[in-house]
Write a protein that holds these residues in place. Structure first.
Motif, PDB file in Angstrom:
ATOM      1  N   ALA A 130       0.338  22.256  -1.394  1.00 40.01           N
ATOM      2  CA  ALA A 130       0.940  20.942  -1.135  1.00 40.01           C
ATOM      3  C   ALA A 130      -0.049  20.033  -0.422  1.00 40.01           C
ATOM      4  O   ALA A 130      -0.124  18.824  -0.713  1.00 40.01           O
ATOM      5  N   HIS A 131      -0.821  20.576   0.506  1.00 43.73           N
ATOM      6  CA  HIS A 131      -1.862  19.786   1.174  1.00 43.73           C
ATOM      7  C   HIS A 131      -2.880  19.276   0.161  1.00 43.73           C
ATOM      8  O   HIS A 131      -3.238  18.088   0.161  1.00 43.73           O
ATOM      9  N   LEU A 160       9.801  18.061  -2.366  1.00 45.35           N
ATOM     10  CA  LEU A 160       9.650  17.664  -0.966  1.00 45.35           C
ATOM     11  C   LEU A 160       8.405  18.247  -0.291  1.00 45.35           C
ATOM     12  O   LEU A 160       7.736  17.544   0.472  1.00 45.35           O
ATOM     13  N   PRO A 161       8.060  19.522  -0.510  1.00 38.00           N
ATOM     14  CA  PRO A 161       6.828  20.007   0.111  1.00 38.00           C
ATOM     15  C   PRO A 161       5.593  19.212  -0.313  1.00 38.00           C
ATOM     16  O   PRO A 161       4.701  18.948   0.506  1.00 38.00           O
ATOM     17  N   THR A 162       5.534  18.821  -1.592  1.00 35.36           N
ATOM     18  CA  THR A 162       4.384  18.037  -2.057  1.00 35.36           C
ATOM     19  C   THR A 162       4.422  16.630  -1.484  1.00 35.36           C
ATOM     20  O   THR A 162       3.377  16.054  -1.142  1.00 35.36           O
ATOM     21  N   ARG A 202      -5.205  14.928  -3.142  1.00 32.04           N
ATOM     22  CA  ARG A 202      -5.697  14.422  -4.429  1.00 32.04           C
ATOM     23  C   ARG A 202      -4.985  13.130  -4.809  1.00 32.04           C
ATOM     24  O   ARG A 202      -5.613  12.161  -5.258  1.00 32.04           O
ATOM     25  N   THR A 203      -3.668  13.105  -4.645  1.00 34.00           N
ATOM     26  CA  THR A 203      -2.895  11.937  -5.052  1.00 34.00           C
ATOM     27  C   THR A 203      -3.260  10.713  -4.227  1.00 34.00           C
ATOM     28  O   THR A 203      -3.525   9.629  -4.769  1.00 34.00           O
ATOM     29  N   VAL A 204      -3.286  10.863  -2.921  1.00 35.79           N
ATOM     30  CA  VAL A 204      -3.554   9.710  -2.066  1.00 35.79           C
ATOM     31  C   VAL A 204      -4.990   9.230  -2.242  1.00 35.79           C
ATOM     32  O   VAL A 204      -5.253   8.015  -2.297  1.00 35.79           O
ATOM     33  N   ALA A 205      -5.934  10.147  -2.371  1.00 33.69           N
ATOM     34  CA  ALA A 205      -7.323   9.747  -2.593  1.00 33.69           C
ATOM     35  C   ALA A 205      -7.455   8.946  -3.885  1.00 33.69           C
ATOM     36  O   ALA A 205      -8.186   7.940  -3.939  1.00 33.69           O
TER      37      ALA A 205
END
Length: 330
Positions: free
Chosen positions: A152-153, A225-227, A158-161
């Motif tokens: 999840a981290h 939710l964890p992701t 990856r998504t936010v970057a």
């Protein structure tokens, strides 16, 4: 020597993600106080996903259906599977306290008793459990912290970057929905806030419904939710801020380590705030009942007695005040 318990059942069947998160410090405190205990949690999906990955939780149960009586059936099944040494519950309906008190060696089934109007709900839980001799003094002011697994981290990073790149200013996430109409900030305010943040160089991300003809920013992808917690953690690592009303995703952001700005109207920020920057609309509203929110005339139908156009307390939170709070935290 404080008493130790080998099997602990924690029951939170209030239904909201935020409700479970407010109880999370109690779960972790009980685990610390009882090392090696088998700690079970009975709660609703999708919040259950947040504790399934928690290393202190041995088992997670959920109701098997959504018909009336499902929660009582789930409690009976959990008790039949294993009789707990200790049961702790936030849930007061459908005879659930009686079931727990009859089956458990010891039970604490009313964490809502005699709340002060200015004490955070989660702290009230902890204070009662401490008074019952079940938590250490250091746990009385603990804040919710959600466990985020490695995957999840990585997924959140990856998504936010990908979405924000290397911005001039920290990212800001707008949580636009609240599950209940009475808690929603006016849409025109969201539009103005998003425009001003963009002008100042903040990447604007969104969680929740958006108007496709008047987008506020870049939507975060719909994930479990964890992701989502991993995405919020990635925003926090960039000194970003999550802003939104009294709702589960904002609480999840705070529990994941991101700074938050909470927009509070019908609920009292002193009782339900996340503990970061919480703003209260119409703080002197005579209709607000901090310890009995469901009895407020506006609660179920979002019919504000002060303004037929919508919740006056939420509209009272002007964009300038929210912008100042967000940019101070970012």
């Amino acid at each position: 020597m404080p008493e130790r318990y080998a099997d602990i059942l924690v029951v939170d069947l209030l239904g909201g993600i935020g409700d479970l998160l407010m109880l999370l410090p109690a779960v972790h405190g009980l685990a610390r106080r009882n090392p090696g205990a088998r700690l079970r949690v009975l709660t609703h999906d999708p919040g259950a996903d947040l504790v399934r990955v928690d290393p202190v939780v041995a088992e997670v149960r959920t109701p098997r259906h959504d018909r009336p009586g499902a929660e009582r059936e789930a409690v009976l099944a959990a008790l039949a599977a294993r009789r707990p040494d200790l049961a702790v519950s936030t849930t007061r309906y459908d005879g659930i306290p009686d079931l727990l008190e009859a089956a458990a060696t010891r039970a604490v089934t009313n964490l809502w008793r005699e709340p002060p109007p200015d004490q955070p709900v989660g702290h009230r839980y902890l204070e009662i459990l401490h008074a019952e001799g079940l938590l250490d003094p250091a746990d009385r002011t603990a804040r919710p912290r959600v466990h985020i697994g490695d995957e999840a981290h990585r997924a959140g990073e990856r998504t936010v970057a990908r979405l924000v790149g290397e911005p001039l200013a920290p990212p800001v996430v707008l949580v636009t929905d609240a599950g209940m109409a009475v808690k929603r900030w006016p849409w025109r305010h969201w539009q103005t806030l998003a425009g001003e943040l963009t002008r100042r160089g903040h990447p604007v991300l969104t969680v929740g419904p958006v108007d496709p003809e008047a987008p506020l920013g870049v939507p975060l992808p719909r994930v479990d939710l964890p992701t989502l917690a991993g995405q919020f953690a990635a925003v926090g690592r960039r000194d970003g801020v999550v802003v939104g009303p009294d709702t589960g995703p904002v609480r999840l952001a705070a529990a994941a380590g991101a700074a938050t700005v909470g927009l509070f109207g019908p609920t009292d920020a002193r009782r339900y705030g996340t503990g970061d920057l919480d703003l209260q609309g119409l703080p002197d509203c005579a209709h607000r009942r901090p310890t009995a929110i469901t009895e407020q005339p506006c609660w179920w139908q979002a019919r504000c007695p002060l303004d037929p156009a919508g919740p006056a307390c939420m509209a009272d939170l002007d964009v300038g005040t929210v912008l100042a709070a967000v940019t101070r935290g970012a």
